[in-house]
Scaffold this motif. Structure first.
Motif, PDB file in Angstrom:
ATOM      1  N   GLN A  54      44.313  11.187  39.799  1.00 30.07           N
ATOM      2  CA  GLN A  54      43.814   9.977  40.302  1.00 30.07           C
ATOM      3  C   GLN A  54      44.546   8.860  39.226  1.00 30.07           C
ATOM      4  O   GLN A  54      44.983   7.736  39.714  1.00 30.07           O
ATOM      5  CB  GLN A  54      42.308   9.657  39.912  1.00 30.07           C
ATOM      6  CG  GLN A  54      41.561  10.500  40.907  1.00 30.07           C
ATOM      7  CD  GLN A  54      40.123  10.742  40.345  1.00 30.07           C
ATOM      8  OE1 GLN A  54      39.768  10.018  39.545  1.00 30.07           O
ATOM      9  NE2 GLN A  54      39.488  11.506  40.965  1.00 30.07           N
ATOM     10  N   GLU A  55      44.764   9.091  38.113  1.00 24.79           N
ATOM     11  CA  GLU A  55      45.172   7.995  37.161  1.00 24.79           C
ATOM     12  C   GLU A  55      46.795   8.084  36.765  1.00 24.79           C
ATOM     13  O   GLU A  55      47.306   7.057  36.119  1.00 24.79           O
ATOM     14  CB  GLU A  55      44.381   8.238  35.730  1.00 24.79           C
ATOM     15  CG  GLU A  55      42.926   8.041  36.158  1.00 24.79           C
ATOM     16  CD  GLU A  55      42.080   8.066  34.713  1.00 24.79           C
ATOM     17  OE1 GLU A  55      42.520   7.522  33.745  1.00 24.79           O
ATOM     18  OE2 GLU A  55      40.910   8.658  34.923  1.00 24.79           O
ATOM     19  N   ILE A  56      47.354   9.345  36.999  1.00 29.90           N
ATOM     20  CA  ILE A  56      49.050   9.457  36.574  1.00 29.90           C
ATOM     21  C   ILE A  56      49.757   9.518  37.897  1.00 29.90           C
ATOM     22  O   ILE A  56      50.762   8.834  38.008  1.00 29.90           O
ATOM     23  CB  ILE A  56      48.895  10.409  35.562  1.00 29.90           C
ATOM     24  CG1 ILE A  56      48.402  10.225  34.139  1.00 29.90           C
ATOM     25  CG2 ILE A  56      50.642  10.662  35.281  1.00 29.90           C
ATOM     26  CD1 ILE A  56      48.481  11.209  33.362  1.00 29.90           C
ATOM     27  N   LEU A  89      46.370   8.740  27.788  1.00 27.00           N
ATOM     28  CA  LEU A  89      45.326   9.029  28.890  1.00 27.00           C
ATOM     29  C   LEU A  89      44.863  10.557  28.947  1.00 27.00           C
ATOM     30  O   LEU A  89      43.867  10.558  29.103  1.00 27.00           O
ATOM     31  CB  LEU A  89      46.239   8.615  30.144  1.00 27.00           C
ATOM     32  CG  LEU A  89      45.476   8.471  31.280  1.00 27.00           C
ATOM     33  CD1 LEU A  89      44.113   7.493  31.239  1.00 27.00           C
ATOM     34  CD2 LEU A  89      46.170   7.949  32.421  1.00 27.00           C
ATOM     35  N   ASN A 127      50.783   8.209  28.720  1.00 23.71           N
ATOM     36  CA  ASN A 127      50.163   9.389  29.440  1.00 23.71           C
ATOM     37  C   ASN A 127      49.598  10.448  28.359  1.00 23.71           C
ATOM     38  O   ASN A 127      48.558  10.771  28.812  1.00 23.71           O
ATOM     39  CB  ASN A 127      51.370  10.117  30.088  1.00 23.71           C
ATOM     40  CG  ASN A 127      51.928   9.633  31.314  1.00 23.71           C
ATOM     41  OD1 ASN A 127      51.065   8.669  31.949  1.00 23.71           O
ATOM     42  ND2 ASN A 127      52.983   9.974  31.885  1.00 23.71           N
ATOM     43  N   ARG A 181      41.346  14.229  37.520  1.00 23.63           N
ATOM     44  CA  ARG A 181      41.600  13.022  36.920  1.00 23.63           C
ATOM     45  C   ARG A 181      42.888  12.598  36.789  1.00 23.63           C
ATOM     46  O   ARG A 181      43.435  11.182  36.800  1.00 23.63           O
ATOM     47  CB  ARG A 181      40.846  12.927  35.418  1.00 23.63           C
ATOM     48  CG  ARG A 181      39.417  12.948  35.743  1.00 23.63           C
ATOM     49  CD  ARG A 181      38.710  11.467  35.989  1.00 23.63           C
ATOM     50  NE  ARG A 181      39.133  10.662  34.678  1.00 23.63           N
ATOM     51  CZ  ARG A 181      38.352  10.454  33.579  1.00 23.63           C
ATOM     52  NH1 ARG A 181      37.295  11.314  33.446  1.00 23.63           N
ATOM     53  NH2 ARG A 181      38.765   9.661  32.737  1.00 23.63           N
ATOM     54  N   ILE A 195      40.947  11.449  28.663  1.00 19.64           N
ATOM     55  CA  ILE A 195      40.050  12.164  29.662  1.00 19.64           C
ATOM     56  C   ILE A 195      39.487  13.543  28.965  1.00 19.64           C
ATOM     57  O   ILE A 195      38.471  13.965  29.273  1.00 19.64           O
ATOM     58  CB  ILE A 195      41.261  12.613  30.915  1.00 19.64           C
ATOM     59  CG1 ILE A 195      41.660  11.617  31.534  1.00 19.64           C
ATOM     60  CG2 ILE A 195      40.574  13.625  31.822  1.00 19.64           C
ATOM     61  CD1 ILE A 195      42.938  11.809  32.277  1.00 19.64           C
TER      62      ILE A 195
END
Length: 310
Positions: free
Chosen positions: A121-123, A11, A8, A118, A15
């Motif tokens: 969406q991604e986590i 990520l 995480n 974001r 971002i």
């Protein structure tokens, strides 16, 4: 194999880079123990001048978990605003570089909203709030805690790679992340910022008497500027960059890539007479979306007249 926390964190930093932030660091949300006595002492000495709001939300200022319930991490971000051209070098009145283009509150806040989208969406479901100089968050201290730089003698965050011409922003979120940890102070024995400050506002290493600072006098102070500063303003009418301009670390500054921070074409053309004869209409046109609107037309003209009559 990376743990969930490491994945995480990676990520989040990816971002940040995608959105144009130059640096991103992470810290565990919690009470800033070392800062509490410093802040208390600063307020007690009246160094905040007439910024009474600095006395409010003392606990929230020191502890983001009181600002955002359930917060686990503070993500600190840096967004470059160093301009291609330094307008203040012309023979005219000067405004701080951060105010050349569109108000950073809007530009960076929009990016932070995209950032949270974001993350969702991604986590997945992550709660939190975003900040850009808009709440009682000790942003420089959190950025230093996250290893993005150190607090210089001028109290600003100095980054070893790119200096200090950066907007700072934060995400305070309920997601556990890896902690980056602070870096050492690289100011050494240098006192250039202290020596260059015309109003002697830097009263100790990292301590600013805001009531003497040109930025405070030209923006925050709503009353008349005290006569003691009449020959010390060095033509600054909105903010001041002196302590940054002389800082050796800013030799590493690189021009920003943000089109919205480009100055209005008319701003570069103004000479001293144009500034003195500025109308409300021209002010509204040039500074329609600028941070300079904070002073209002009347405040800017007060600053110009003060310098002009010194």
């Amino acid at each position: 194999m990376l743990s969930l926390k490491e994945r995480n964190t990676k990520l989040i930093k990816s971002i940040a880079s995608d959105l144009g932030f130059d640096f991103c660091g992470t810290s565990k949300a919690g009470f800033l123990e070392e800062e509490a006595p410093k802040l208390e002492n600063w307020l007690k000495k009246g160094y905040h001048g007439k910024m009474k709001y600095m006395e409010n939300h003392f606990d929230k200022r020191l502890d983001p978990t009181k600002l955002v319930e359930g917060a686990k991490s503070v993500v600190s971000l840096m967004y470059n605003y160093y301009p291609e051209e330094d307008i203040s070098k012309s023979d005219s009145y000067k405004i701080a570089k951060y105010a050349y283009g569109k108000d950073y509150h809007f530009v960076v806040k929009d990016k932070l909203k995209d950032f949270m989208s974001r993350i969702h969406q991604e986590i997945g479901e992550v709660d939190g709030r975003v900040f850009v100089d808009s709440a009682p968050v000790m942003e420089r201290q959190w950025a230093a805690k996250s290893g993005l730089g150190w607090l210089g003698k001028n109290s600003l965050l100095l980054n070893k790679q790119r200096g200090s011409f950066y907007f700072l922003a934060e995400l305070i979120i309920d997601l556990e992340l890896e902690e980056d940890g602070p870096i050492k102070d690289y100011c050494g024995t240098c006192t250039k910022c202290i020596d260059a400050c015309p109003t002697d506002a830097i009263v100790a290493d990292g301590v600013i008497d805001a009531s003497k600072c040109i930025s405070y006098l030209t923006i925050e102070l709503k009353d008349e500027i005290p006569s003691q500063f009449s020959n010390q303003m060095e033509d600054w009418i909105f903010g001041c960059d002196i302590c940054q301009d002389v800082c050796p670390w800013n030799r590493f500054s690189k021009p920003h890539q943000e089109p919205l921070f480009k100055p209005h074409s008319k701003l570069k053309e103004l000479n001293k007479r144009d500034w003195q004869e500025l109308t409300q209409e021209v002010f509204s046109e040039i500074f329609r979306k600028s941070a300079v609107k904070r002073t209002k037309y009347s405040g800017l003209m007060r600053n110009i007249n003060y310098i002009n009559n010194a």
